[in-house]
Motif scaffolding. Structure first.
Motif, short mmCIF file in Angstrom:
data_model
loop_
_atom_site.label_atom_id
_atom_site.label_comp_id
_atom_site.label_asym_id
_atom_site.label_seq_id
_atom_site.Cartn_x
_atom_site.Cartn_y
_atom_site.Cartn_z
N ILE A 249 0.82 -1.21 0.00
CA ILE A 249 0.00 0.00 0.00
C ILE A 249 0.86 1.26 0.00
O ILE A 249 0.42 2.33 0.43
CB ILE A 249 -0.99 0.03 1.19
N ALA A 250 2.08 1.13 -0.49
CA ALA A 250 2.94 2.31 -0.63
C ALA A 250 2.31 3.26 -1.65
O ALA A 250 1.51 2.84 -2.51
CB ALA A 250 4.34 1.89 -1.08
N ASN A 251 2.67 4.53 -1.57
CA ASN A 251 2.17 5.50 -2.54
C ASN A 251 2.50 5.04 -3.95
O ASN A 251 3.63 4.63 -4.23
CB ASN A 251 2.77 6.88 -2.27
N GLY A 252 1.49 5.08 -4.82
CA GLY A 252 1.66 4.61 -6.19
C GLY A 252 1.12 3.22 -6.42
O GLY A 252 0.93 2.81 -7.58
N LYS A 253 0.86 2.48 -5.34
CA LYS A 253 0.30 1.13 -5.47
C LYS A 253 -1.23 1.20 -5.48
O LYS A 253 -1.83 2.17 -5.01
CB LYS A 253 0.77 0.24 -4.31
N PRO A 270 -13.74 1.28 -3.90
CA PRO A 270 -12.92 2.28 -4.60
C PRO A 270 -13.00 2.16 -6.12
O PRO A 270 -12.86 3.16 -6.84
CB PRO A 270 -11.50 2.00 -4.08
N LYS A 271 -13.25 0.95 -6.62
CA LYS A 271 -13.32 0.74 -8.07
C LYS A 271 -14.46 1.53 -8.72
O LYS A 271 -14.42 1.83 -9.91
CB LYS A 271 -13.49 -0.75 -8.37
N ASP A 272 -15.49 1.84 -7.93
CA ASP A 272 -16.64 2.57 -8.47
C ASP A 272 -16.30 4.02 -8.81
O ASP A 272 -17.12 4.72 -9.42
CB ASP A 272 -17.80 2.54 -7.47
N PHE A 273 -15.12 4.48 -8.43
CA PHE A 273 -14.77 5.89 -8.63
C PHE A 273 -13.62 6.05 -9.63
O PHE A 273 -12.96 7.09 -9.64
CB PHE A 273 -14.39 6.52 -7.28
N LYS A 274 -13.41 5.04 -10.46
CA LYS A 274 -12.35 5.12 -11.46
C LYS A 274 -12.62 6.32 -12.37
O LYS A 274 -13.74 6.56 -12.80
CB LYS A 274 -12.28 3.84 -12.28
N VAL A 359 -5.97 9.27 0.00
CA VAL A 359 -6.24 9.94 -1.27
C VAL A 359 -5.81 9.03 -2.41
O VAL A 359 -4.68 8.51 -2.42
CB VAL A 359 -5.49 11.29 -1.36
N VAL A 360 -6.73 8.82 -3.36
CA VAL A 360 -6.52 7.87 -4.46
C VAL A 360 -6.66 8.61 -5.78
O VAL A 360 -7.52 9.49 -5.93
CB VAL A 360 -7.56 6.72 -4.37
N ASP A 361 -5.83 8.24 -6.78
CA ASP A 361 -5.88 8.93 -8.07
C ASP A 361 -6.94 8.31 -8.98
O ASP A 361 -7.67 7.37 -8.60
CB ASP A 361 -4.51 8.96 -8.74
N LYS A 362 -7.02 8.81 -10.22
CA LYS A 362 -8.07 8.39 -11.15
C LYS A 362 -7.96 6.93 -11.57
O LYS A 362 -8.94 6.33 -12.01
CB LYS A 362 -8.04 9.28 -12.40
N GLU A 363 -6.77 6.36 -11.42
CA GLU A 363 -6.55 4.96 -11.79
C GLU A 363 -6.67 4.01 -10.60
O GLU A 363 -6.42 2.82 -10.73
CB GLU A 363 -5.16 4.81 -12.45
N GLY A 364 -7.03 4.57 -9.46
CA GLY A 364 -7.18 3.73 -8.27
C GLY A 364 -5.90 3.50 -7.52
O GLY A 364 -5.83 2.60 -6.67
N ASN A 365 -4.86 4.31 -7.77
CA ASN A 365 -3.58 4.18 -7.08
C ASN A 365 -3.52 5.15 -5.89
O ASN A 365 -4.05 6.26 -5.96
CB ASN A 365 -2.42 4.48 -8.03
N ILE A 366 -2.87 4.72 -4.83
CA ILE A 366 -2.75 5.55 -3.63
C ILE A 366 -1.81 6.72 -3.88
O ILE A 366 -0.68 6.53 -4.36
CB ILE A 366 -2.25 4.71 -2.44
#
Length: 386
Positions: A249-253, A270-274, A359-366
């Protein structure tokens, strides 16, 4: 030859006798209660923690009541030395190492104050050997730290009322100062008692992330000195598993998957917010800091929603009614789900305290974990540019 054979036979018999002497071995844990439960509403329990990580929980193995002189006693299994805990009513908890000490404690018992405040007292174990002195010393450090936290909180409150900026700036990092002092004291105790199996109790008060080198070197020393000390081996495995999970769960994972229902039974994950930036807010109705953060989240949501920000609130309330009541009071405009069985998601995201925001990005990465208030604002400014 006969003499040698007889000597070996006697030695073998002594070994067997010694083994049998350990079977059924117990130690005594006794206590005196100053304010007894005269209404017999509560019990006194002996138990131990079982399970690993977030599944670790207290399990009672015996219970008792006071005698006519307000005393109680337990015979504690000590064939295999281990940590146990005695719980007196609903407040006092005493951890100890059952091996050879016959421990005695004096406890307060029922809280007689008109307004009950959660401020656990320091309970000293009498007749403690070096093994249990580790616990006595660690508990004293923790108790004093708690009292300092109360004092700092009161000072920050009074400084705020005074509007004195010099005083306000001086006390604002008070919690950091006393926690650093606590850490120094615990590390001192780890080094002082590193040759005792109960130094494990002190290690539990350090951060596996910040203090990994000291923790692991101490565990290696323990397992070498005490090859049969299963608790040390288990603790080492637990830390190594935690390190492996932290890497996941490091940043970017990818943010670990979970799915829980809202009030209408619809599952959200979280997948629902891609395609959207997402704040995952782990909170609970009973968590004061969580609810203090909600007005700030409303401001954040209003500011960035049109730029593609969403929030998913994940309540860890065990009681659904409490969750629903808090939702009605807070009136949050984003999806709300309830993780009644919260241990799996807490284990996958490696948090034990709330509020915990991810905080998660548009691709679901932390992007970042454990942010709120100013740190959340700073991160969102980096993302959205304002």
């Amino acid at each position: 030859m006969i003499k040698k054979g007889l000597t070996l036979a006697i030695a073998a018999l002594l070994m067997v006798s010694s083994s049998f002497a350990q079977k059924g071995k117990t130690v005594n844990f006794t206590g005196t209660v100053k304010f007894p439960d005269t209404q017999n509403k509560y019990q006194i329990y002996l138990g131990k923690y079982e399970g690993e990580g977030f599944n670790r929980a207290f399990k009672a193995i015996d219970s008792t009541k006071l005698d006519a002189n307000n005393n109680f006693s337990f015979k504690v299994p000590a064939e295999k030395p281990d940590f146990y805990q005695v719980r007196v009513y609903y407040m006092d908890r005493i951890d100890f190492w059952a091996d050879k000490d016959n421990i005695h404690v004096n406890v307060r018992g029922i809280d007689t104050a008109k307004r009950i405040v959660k401020n656990p007292p320091y309970i000293y174990m009498e007749n403690a050997s070096r093994d249990n002195e580790v616990i006595n010393d660690v508990n004293l450090v923790s108790y004093l730290n708690y009292q300092q936290m109360i004092a700092v909180g009161q000072e920050q409150y009074r400084a705020g009322l005074s509007k004195d900026t010099l005083w306000i700036n001086y006390v604002k990092d008070g919690f950091d100062r006393i926690n650093k002092e606590r850490e120094i004291r615990i590390k001192y105790l780890v080094n002082k008692y590193k040759d005792q199996p109960t130094v494990l109790y002190a290690l539990n008060n350090l951060s596996p992330k910040r203090d990994q080198e000291l923790i692991m070197s101490t565990l290696d020393y323990l397992t070498k000195k005490f090859p049969d000390l299963k608790q040390a081996r288990d603790r080492k495995k637990e830390i190594l598993d935690g390190i492996a999970q932290a890497e996941k769960i490091a940043n970017g994972k990818k943010a670990p998957h979970f799915a829980y229902p809202d009030v209408n039974g619809k599952n959200w994950s979280p997948k629902d917010f891609k395609g959207k930036y997402l704040i995952i807010d782990f909170w609970a109705s009973w968590c004061g800091p969580c609810r203090q953060e909600i007005p700030h989240l409303k401001e954040v949501y209003k500011k960035y929603k049109d730029q593609g920000l969403e929030i998913l609130a994940v309540s860890v309330d065990a009681k659904e009614a409490d969750w629903k009541k808090a939702m009605a009071e807070e009136r949050m405009a984003w999806p709300q789900i309830n993780a009644k069985e919260s241990k799996p998601v807490m284990a996958s995201y490696l948090f034990s305290g709330i509020p915990y925001l991810v905080v998660v990005d548009k691709e679901g990465n932390i992007i970042e974990k454990n942010v709120r208030g100013e740190s959340l604002d700073k991160k969102l400014k980096e993302i959205f540019g304002k």
